[in-house]
Design an enzyme around this catalytic site. Structure first.
Site: not given
Length: 321
Positions: A145, A177, A140, A158, A142
């Protein structure tokens, strides 16, 4: 940790229209993140509060339990968590407070210089090296985060999509995502640690240029990713183009996913990086100029207080939490 839930108290806004309200650092589909301190006020913490009812409705029980398990097992300066608590309504995860704010917020002010991106993503490479060694995929990556601490070092937050995977095996879940998803996830061909290197390439591109694949409709994003054409603007250096191209081909050819593993990534674009000093947090972070000075919450957007209470939840899925 010796931190007790009853010792935590909310930090309040000192000025402006929310003066006297508890500080909220972020709000998402998962719940909200609040700024807390302790009664003797030695330290700040970010506390993520998630409705147990919502977790059950969205069938996220296993993800939550795994997130806690990972965070408990982790001892790495580039990843954050202190403690986890629960009551009848919420799960609480107490994390280190990264006062510099989200990389995402800083990006809104314009793209980053290359030396800043080298530093930010080197911190991610460190976190990856640690996780992958423990057979954990992150899945995840991005800008939302990635948090900055007050020294300008980047931390991963996260772990809702993280997963343990035995080397050589593949998993078939559809997670991530949209803009950052690797083609093999979209095609449901089974994926492994290689997806983390793909998203690193996309992150480097986004920090230097802007998102390479964007649309308001996920389906369109997926088509663009599967077409796989990255358009490099003329101002991008050859070295930056090279690392992005090498991180974003087919999984078997991806930098980081071939025989030398993550070493290849470290020796490529990051040849000037002193990894030991980075690990010891002894480098002067070029991100420091992105951090505003002021009250401890100055680097965060402001959010109104939430007065609603989540429903109680007694199914017992969180017995071991």
């Amino acid at each position: 940790s010796t931190l007790k839930f009853k010792d935590l108290i909310p930090v309040l806004y000192q000025e402006g229209r929310f003066q006297g309200d508890p500080v909220t650092l972020g709000v998402g589909g998962f719940g909200r993140v609040q700024l807390m301190t302790t009664v003797n006020h030695g330290k700040y913490y970010a506390m993520k509060r998630v409705s147990k009812k919502q977790i059950v409705v969205k069938r996220q029980e296993e993800h939550m339990l795994f997130e806690k398990k990972i965070l408990k097992a982790i001892q790495c300066d580039f990843i954050v968590l202190y403690a986890a608590f629960k009551d009848t309504r919420y799960i609480y995860m107490v994390m280190e407070f990264c006062g510099g704010g989200e990389i995402w917020t800083k990006l809104k002010e314009g793209r980053f210089d290359e030396h800043v991106v080298v530093f930010c993503t080197a911190c991610v490479v460190e976190a990856y090296a640690y996780l992958h060694k423990k057979n954990i995929m992150y899945r995840d990556l991005k800008p939302e985060n990635l948090m900055l601490d007050m020294k300008g070092y980047v931390k991963l937050v996260d772990f809702g999509f993280a997963k343990e995977l035995i080397r050589g095996e593949k998993t078939y879940s559809f997670v991530g995502t949209p803009e950052y998803m690797a083609p093999e996830i979209i095609k449901n061909q089974g994926h492994d640690f290689a997806v983390d290197f793909w998203s690193l390439g996309i992150l480097i591109f986004e920090l230097l240029v802007g998102p390479p694949f964007s649309s308001s409709e996920p389906q369109k994003i997926y088509s663009k990713i599967l077409d796989g054409e990255l358009k490099f603007p003329p101002y991008l250096s050859e070295a930056a183009k090279s690392i992005i191209s090498k991180l974003c081909p087919r999984p078997g050819q991806r930098l980081g996913n071939t025989k030398n593993g993550i070493k290849d990534v470290r020796h490529h674009w990051y040849s000037s990086m002193n990894w030991h000093k980075l690990r010891m947090c002894q480098l002067d972070a070029p991100t420091i100029r992105l951090i505003r000075k002021g009250p401890c919450y100055i680097n965060f957007d402001k959010f109104p207080q939430d007065h609603t209470l989540a429903e109680e939840e007694f199914s017992g899925w969180d017995r071991d939490f």
